[in-house]
Design a protein around this motif. Sequence first.
Motif, mmCIF file in Angstrom:
data_model
loop_
_atom_site.group_PDB
_atom_site.id
_atom_site.type_symbol
_atom_site.label_atom_id
_atom_site.label_comp_id
_atom_site.label_asym_id
_atom_site.label_seq_id
_atom_site.Cartn_x
_atom_site.Cartn_y
_atom_site.Cartn_z
ATOM 1 N N GLY A 157 0.796 -1.221 0.000
ATOM 2 C CA GLY A 157 0.000 0.000 0.000
ATOM 3 C C GLY A 157 0.825 1.266 0.000
ATOM 4 N N TYR A 158 0.094 2.378 0.081
ATOM 5 C CA TYR A 158 0.666 3.738 0.114
ATOM 6 C C TYR A 158 0.324 4.378 1.457
ATOM 7 N N LYS A 159 1.279 5.130 2.008
ATOM 8 C CA LYS A 159 1.063 5.808 3.281
ATOM 9 C C LYS A 159 1.542 7.256 3.185
ATOM 10 N N TYR A 160 0.669 8.174 3.545
ATOM 11 C CA TYR A 160 1.031 9.591 3.644
ATOM 12 C C TYR A 160 1.113 9.961 5.120
ATOM 13 N N THR A 161 2.208 10.622 5.517
ATOM 14 C CA THR A 161 2.395 11.015 6.907
ATOM 15 C C THR A 161 2.771 12.490 6.990
ATOM 16 N N HIS A 162 2.079 13.223 7.858
ATOM 17 C CA HIS A 162 2.455 14.608 8.134
ATOM 18 C C HIS A 162 3.000 14.695 9.552
ATOM 19 N N ILE A 163 4.173 15.325 9.677
ATOM 20 C CA ILE A 163 4.815 15.560 10.974
ATOM 21 C C ILE A 163 4.886 17.062 11.183
ATOM 22 N N THR A 164 4.472 17.530 12.359
ATOM 23 C CA THR A 164 4.402 18.963 12.603
ATOM 24 C C THR A 164 5.789 19.577 12.804
ATOM 25 N N ASP A 165 5.834 20.912 12.903
ATOM 26 C CA ASP A 165 7.078 21.675 12.943
ATOM 27 C C ASP A 165 7.816 21.519 14.272
ATOM 28 N N GLY A 166 9.110 21.931 14.262
ATOM 29 C CA GLY A 166 9.904 21.850 15.482
ATOM 30 C C GLY A 166 11.304 22.389 15.284
ATOM 31 N N ASP A 167 12.110 22.316 16.351
ATOM 32 C CA ASP A 167 13.496 22.786 16.304
ATOM 33 C C ASP A 167 14.332 21.839 15.455
ATOM 34 N N ALA A 168 15.263 22.426 14.668
ATOM 35 C CA ALA A 168 16.123 21.623 13.807
ATOM 36 C C ALA A 168 17.589 21.691 14.233
ATOM 37 N N PHE A 169 18.168 22.901 14.293
ATOM 38 C CA PHE A 169 19.595 23.028 14.603
ATOM 39 C C PHE A 169 19.831 24.235 15.510
ATOM 40 N N GLY A 170 20.822 24.098 16.395
ATOM 41 C CA GLY A 170 21.224 25.201 17.255
ATOM 42 C C GLY A 170 22.226 26.111 16.553
#
Length: 278
Positions: free
Chosen positions: A231-244
């Motif tokens: 099958g196919y799966k779509y996933t959304h992950i919300t925003d956040g901190d990436a790098f200092g």
Amino acid sequence: MLRKTVLAFAAAVLFGAPAFAADLIEEVPPAPIPLATSGWYLRGDVGYVFKSNNNGHWDFWNQFPGVEGVDDTFYYKDFDLDDAASFGGGVGYRFNDFLRTDVTADYFSPDLDGRRGCPSYIAATQYGQAAPDITCKYKDSADVDIVTVMANAYVDLGTYSIFTPYIGGGLGAAYVDYGNLKVEQCGTSDCGASPNDNVFHNKGEDSWRFAGSLMAGVTMDVTGPLKLDVGYKYTHITDGDAFGYDAADRATGAKGAQIKDDGFDLHTIRAGLRYEFF
């Protein structure tokens, strides 16, 4: 004598006919009784996550004594998560022929590649460039580890021969762990060609975030308890901190995250096996 013979023949026909007719009718075997499962199942999946664009913003830290602090915020649109394989598994329960649920965990580790334009004052002071002829840019690279933990529900849309199409959705959380970011500051397209080119390293951030998914696919019966799921799966992950911040910025008081992403939209093609317990 003839009369007795006729009567005997008639009796034989009369009383022997039912048995004779019964012999002509083939006995139909009883229909097989389907084996009832307990409802519980285990699953394992492998997948291929296609490249995802990762937008966000970053703060420019002014190191000049007396005015240390964030001078400006810039937005970027050219951070990409490269294609990567994913691996997952889970445990589920089937309520009936149409509804089932499971809890799954999936992991994948893509590389991140990005491009950002230099602020105009960096281009001007370090490279003597002015708009619209600014070629100064930052080339970014890092690795990312992403784990999703989801509670899912599926609706099976009926079985056709050995195939059962389905749709589903899930809610849960994602753990996003960035490795250290390598930033190459380049005055031209050829990094290292200018004496003012430089390399910085920003510490990666990690965080738990909200995640949601939608799925569609088809299940194929392999044996009684074993199913193949594609099958196919779509996933959304919300925003956040990436790098200092890098070491030079931190030395002048910079704290927290310098670069923050706007989340991810992941597209995955996957295949797996489900084993239902009796």
